[in-house]
Design a protein around this motif. Sequence first.
Motif, PDB file in Angstrom:
ATOM      1  N   PRO A 291       0.797  -1.097  -0.086  1.00  0.00           N
ATOM      2  CA  PRO A 291      -0.150  -0.058   0.018  1.00  0.00           C
ATOM      3  C   PRO A 291       0.951   1.217  -0.053  1.00  0.00           C
ATOM      4  CG  PRO A 291      -0.632  -1.600   1.586  1.00  0.00           C
ATOM      5  CD  PRO A 291       0.685  -1.972   1.359  1.00  0.00           C
ATOM      6  N   ASP A 292       0.318   2.250  -0.682  1.00  0.00           N
ATOM      7  CA  ASP A 292       0.811   3.538  -0.599  1.00  0.00           C
ATOM      8  C   ASP A 292       0.755   4.213   0.812  1.00  0.00           C
ATOM      9  OD1 ASP A 292       1.402   6.403  -0.479  1.00  0.00           O
ATOM     10  OD2 ASP A 292       0.785   6.996  -2.395  1.00  0.00           O
ATOM     11  N   PRO A 293       1.887   4.629   1.634  1.00  0.00           N
ATOM     12  CA  PRO A 293       1.562   5.275   3.089  1.00  0.00           C
ATOM     13  C   PRO A 293       0.703   6.069   3.146  1.00  0.00           C
ATOM     14  CG  PRO A 293       4.141   5.123   2.177  1.00  0.00           C
ATOM     15  CD  PRO A 293       3.166   4.713   1.110  1.00  0.00           C
ATOM     16  N   LYS A 294       0.295   6.726   2.089  1.00  0.00           N
ATOM     17  CA  LYS A 294      -0.793   7.855   2.422  1.00  0.00           C
ATOM     18  C   LYS A 294      -2.102   7.239   1.732  1.00  0.00           C
ATOM     19  CE  LYS A 294       2.406  11.748   1.188  1.00  0.00           C
ATOM     20  NZ  LYS A 294       2.590  12.797   0.490  1.00  0.00           N
ATOM     21  N   ALA A 295      -2.225   5.885   1.709  1.00  0.00           N
ATOM     22  CA  ALA A 295      -3.650   5.629   1.195  1.00  0.00           C
ATOM     23  C   ALA A 295      -4.419   5.827   2.501  1.00  0.00           C
ATOM     24  CB  ALA A 295      -3.489   4.004   0.769  1.00  0.00           C
ATOM     25  N   GLN A 296      -5.766   6.049   2.141  1.00  0.00           N
ATOM     26  CA  GLN A 296      -6.628   6.455   3.215  1.00  0.00           C
ATOM     27  C   GLN A 296      -7.689   5.826   3.405  1.00  0.00           C
ATOM     28  OE1 GLN A 296      -6.968   9.654   4.911  1.00  0.00           O
ATOM     29  NE2 GLN A 296      -4.874  10.062   4.274  1.00  0.00           N
ATOM     30  N   TYR A 297      -8.495   5.265   4.795  1.00  0.00           N
ATOM     31  CA  TYR A 297      -9.462   4.783   5.268  1.00  0.00           C
ATOM     32  C   TYR A 297     -10.276   5.498   6.078  1.00  0.00           C
ATOM     33  CZ  TYR A 297     -12.252   1.085   7.475  1.00  0.00           C
ATOM     34  OH  TYR A 297     -13.263   0.425   7.968  1.00  0.00           O
ATOM     35  N   ASN A 298     -11.559   5.483   5.817  1.00  0.00           N
ATOM     36  CA  ASN A 298     -12.513   6.398   6.470  1.00  0.00           C
ATOM     37  C   ASN A 298     -13.455   5.621   7.389  1.00  0.00           C
ATOM     38  OD1 ASN A 298     -15.353   8.053   6.797  1.00  0.00           O
ATOM     39  ND2 ASN A 298     -13.638   9.477   6.153  1.00  0.00           N
ATOM     40  N   PHE A 299     -13.288   5.869   8.512  1.00  0.00           N
ATOM     41  CA  PHE A 299     -14.070   5.145   9.611  1.00  0.00           C
ATOM     42  C   PHE A 299     -15.848   5.200   9.376  1.00  0.00           C
ATOM     43  CE2 PHE A 299      -9.873   5.692  11.720  1.00  0.00           C
ATOM     44  CZ  PHE A 299      -9.746   4.251  11.977  1.00  0.00           C
ATOM     45  N   THR A 300     -16.217   6.484   9.040  1.00  0.00           N
ATOM     46  CA  THR A 300     -17.568   6.769   8.849  1.00  0.00           C
ATOM     47  C   THR A 300     -18.183   5.998   7.816  1.00  0.00           C
ATOM     48  OG1 THR A 300     -17.442   8.837   9.800  1.00  0.00           O
ATOM     49  CG2 THR A 300     -19.366   8.442   8.944  1.00  0.00           C
TER      50      THR A 300
ATOM     51  N   SER B 266     -16.061   5.265   0.854  1.00  0.00           N
ATOM     52  CA  SER B 266     -15.904   6.621   0.030  1.00  0.00           C
ATOM     53  C   SER B 266     -14.127   6.732  -0.108  1.00  0.00           C
ATOM     54  CB  SER B 266     -16.502   7.495   0.648  1.00  0.00           C
ATOM     55  OG  SER B 266     -16.007   7.703   2.089  1.00  0.00           O
ATOM     56  N   ARG B 267     -13.639   7.579  -0.759  1.00  0.00           N
ATOM     57  CA  ARG B 267     -12.316   7.980  -0.982  1.00  0.00           C
ATOM     58  C   ARG B 267     -12.016   9.415  -0.638  1.00  0.00           C
ATOM     59  NH1 ARG B 267     -12.759   3.200  -1.059  1.00  0.00           N
ATOM     60  NH2 ARG B 267     -11.746   1.821  -2.520  1.00  0.00           N
ATOM     61  N   ILE B 268     -10.814   9.791  -0.273  1.00  0.00           N
ATOM     62  CA  ILE B 268     -10.422  11.189  -0.336  1.00  0.00           C
ATOM     63  C   ILE B 268     -10.219  11.430  -1.771  1.00  0.00           C
ATOM     64  CG2 ILE B 268      -8.298  12.746   0.175  1.00  0.00           C
ATOM     65  CD1 ILE B 268     -10.131  12.265   2.527  1.00  0.00           C
ATOM     66  N   MET B 269     -10.804  12.731  -2.475  1.00  0.00           N
ATOM     67  CA  MET B 269     -10.690  12.934  -3.759  1.00  0.00           C
ATOM     68  C   MET B 269     -10.419  14.461  -3.794  1.00  0.00           C
ATOM     69  SD  MET B 269     -13.617  10.689  -5.525  1.00  0.00           S
ATOM     70  CE  MET B 269     -13.964   9.043  -5.159  1.00  0.00           C
ATOM     71  N   LYS B 270      -9.568  14.722  -5.056  1.00  0.00           N
ATOM     72  CA  LYS B 270      -9.468  16.115  -5.465  1.00  0.00           C
ATOM     73  C   LYS B 270     -10.528  16.672  -5.826  1.00  0.00           C
ATOM     74  CE  LYS B 270      -4.383  16.698  -6.228  1.00  0.00           C
ATOM     75  NZ  LYS B 270      -3.160  16.784  -7.201  1.00  0.00           N
TER      76      LYS B 270
ATOM     77  N   TYR C  67     -17.413  10.402  -3.513  1.00  0.00           N
ATOM     78  CA  TYR C  67     -17.640   9.350  -4.539  1.00  0.00           C
ATOM     79  C   TYR C  67     -17.628  10.197  -5.949  1.00  0.00           C
ATOM     80  CZ  TYR C  67     -19.323   6.025  -1.161  1.00  0.00           C
ATOM     81  OH  TYR C  67     -19.264   5.086  -0.316  1.00  0.00           O
ATOM     82  N   ASN C  68     -17.091   9.310  -6.905  1.00  0.00           N
ATOM     83  CA  ASN C  68     -17.069   9.918  -8.358  1.00  0.00           C
ATOM     84  C   ASN C  68     -18.450   9.448  -9.064  1.00  0.00           C
ATOM     85  OD1 ASN C  68     -16.279  10.507 -11.030  1.00  0.00           O
ATOM     86  ND2 ASN C  68     -14.189   9.856 -10.873  1.00  0.00           N
ATOM     87  N   ALA C  69     -18.938  10.562  -9.216  1.00  0.00           N
ATOM     88  CA  ALA C  69     -20.490  10.230  -9.836  1.00  0.00           C
ATOM     89  C   ALA C  69     -20.350  10.596 -11.284  1.00  0.00           C
ATOM     90  CB  ALA C  69     -21.510  11.214  -9.293  1.00  0.00           C
ATOM     91  N   GLN C  70     -20.594   9.512 -12.160  1.00  0.00           N
ATOM     92  CA  GLN C  70     -20.430   9.337 -13.417  1.00  0.00           C
ATOM     93  C   GLN C  70     -21.701   9.476 -14.373  1.00  0.00           C
ATOM     94  OE1 GLN C  70     -17.319   8.524 -15.594  1.00  0.00           O
ATOM     95  NE2 GLN C  70     -16.336   9.482 -13.516  1.00  0.00           N
ATOM     96  N   ALA C  71     -21.730  10.117 -15.286  1.00  0.00           N
ATOM     97  CA  ALA C  71     -22.856  10.380 -16.162  1.00  0.00           C
ATOM     98  C   ALA C  71     -22.546  10.399 -17.452  1.00  0.00           C
ATOM     99  CB  ALA C  71     -23.698  11.504 -15.750  1.00  0.00           C
ATOM    100  N   ALA C  72     -23.455   9.871 -18.464  1.00  0.00           N
ATOM    101  CA  ALA C  72     -23.444   9.903 -19.999  1.00  0.00           C
ATOM    102  C   ALA C  72     -24.560  10.736 -20.308  1.00  0.00           C
ATOM    103  CB  ALA C  72     -23.351   8.671 -20.740  1.00  0.00           C
ATOM    104  N   VAL C  73     -24.429  11.595 -21.157  1.00  0.00           N
ATOM    105  CA  VAL C  73     -25.686  12.580 -21.105  1.00  0.00           C
ATOM    106  C   VAL C  73     -25.819  12.792 -22.798  1.00  0.00           C
ATOM    107  CG1 VAL C  73     -26.216  15.024 -21.198  1.00  0.00           C
ATOM    108  CG2 VAL C  73     -25.203  13.980 -19.035  1.00  0.00           C
ATOM    109  N   ASP C  74     -27.048  12.767 -23.420  1.00  0.00           N
ATOM    110  CA  ASP C  74     -27.077  13.059 -24.865  1.00  0.00           C
ATOM    111  C   ASP C  74     -27.517  14.491 -25.026  1.00  0.00           C
ATOM    112  OD1 ASP C  74     -29.739  14.072 -24.170  1.00  0.00           O
ATOM    113  OD2 ASP C  74     -30.977  12.456 -25.311  1.00  0.00           O
TER     114      ASP C  74
END
Length: 461
Positions: free
Chosen positions: A256-265, A269-273, A284-291
Amino acid sequence: MAARFVNLDRQTAMFLPCDLRDWVPEDHLVHFILDAVEQIPTAHFQVNDRGTGSEQYPPTMMLALLIYCYATGRFGSRTIEAATHSDVAVRYLCANFHPDHSSICEFRAVNGAAFRAAFVSVLQLAQQLRLTKVGAVSVDGTKIQANASKHAAVSYQRAGEMIEQLELEVKELMERAEQAEANEAKETLDIPAELVRREKRVAALKQAREVIEQRAKEMAVAQQEEYKAKQAKRQAQREAGQKPRGPEPTLPRETPDPKAQYNFTDPESRIMKAGNGQHFEQAYNAQAAVDEHMLIVGERISVAPNDKEELAPTVAAISPVVAGEVRSVLVDSGFYSEAAVGVVERTPEGATGVIVYAAVEKHSHHKTVADLLPQPGLAAPGPEASAREVMAHCLKTEPGKTLYKLRKQTVEPVFGIIKEVMGFRRFLLRGRAKAGLEWTLVCVSYNLKRMFTLKNLVAAA
């Protein structure tokens, strides 16, 4: 002449109209949602078939209640319950019934299959009304905050340091207990309680490290095939007398990367920019395909902090109702990789007819005079050109530029409407499965809101 004002008399009894429908105009959004929900199959809803206990609220009413409230910016179950008393349109929707917040919350949590069926049914309705236009589909992702604080997270390295510290504290407490017993002195600390608290914390931290280690192993396995493919390609280039471009691919590591995160709540979910990389969120990374008419035709939830591996899964999530009509997929540079484009444009049976248009070069928003003038014919890339160079050339052509403009006119406004108009910026449910359920509900609500607008535009034309 003295100013005249309307007389406000709040002391005299104020009566509602005899028919509540008189307060809800015929062209109101709530009527459109009720008509749409009536066409959704009810077989997917969880109901008490035994008939025991109190009478149940009809599933179609509960679904319409959630969709209308989400479309109008109300997401919490207590807020929705309050709306059944204070909002005339919601009172009409519920026929003057008032589901309590626990019933609303439970209905939302257990009916993921029904929401997915509703997503398909709404797209079928859009097709019947001829409101879809799926020739070109834009794919993008946005970060939606998880129902957890980023301060409730711990890194792999920090978890190890805390375990060592807590184990030392446990040892110190045991020594204090022994000294107090030997000296027959009264101990000021509640040592048993302090030991239990630290032992629970150590167990939680060890579990966090185990989860991070397992994630690292799974990621390494997933990246093995990509690594082998890159190595094989570079070897083939060397054998052909060509010099491979770019740095050598790195072998995936299981550590594992030493900075890899785990959230107790919310552990999934993940830490994201977020905010164009200006800050970090537990999300969370919410993805969508739009017409082309700004209807969402495919949606999913990812835990990936970026979109590098999301193109193929998000295109695969496009509903079968419209998937056969897709001819072009438009994405930004964050989605591009030669492998991902290949997966979308080809199947085991051969070409799908789908073409991916991905930005592979950064361009300034400022247009120079030369950019505004007609461009001379571009020379086609030679046979030795890389896939990236071919893609860059494709987007420089007039058809490519015209088509790619649709992306910023479709998918980006959709996320803006969801976050700013509807106000949905944070999931209320925890865990990837339940967050995905809620994202589906958001997309259904958005689609019906958008269809209502499109229908009025068509009628006014």
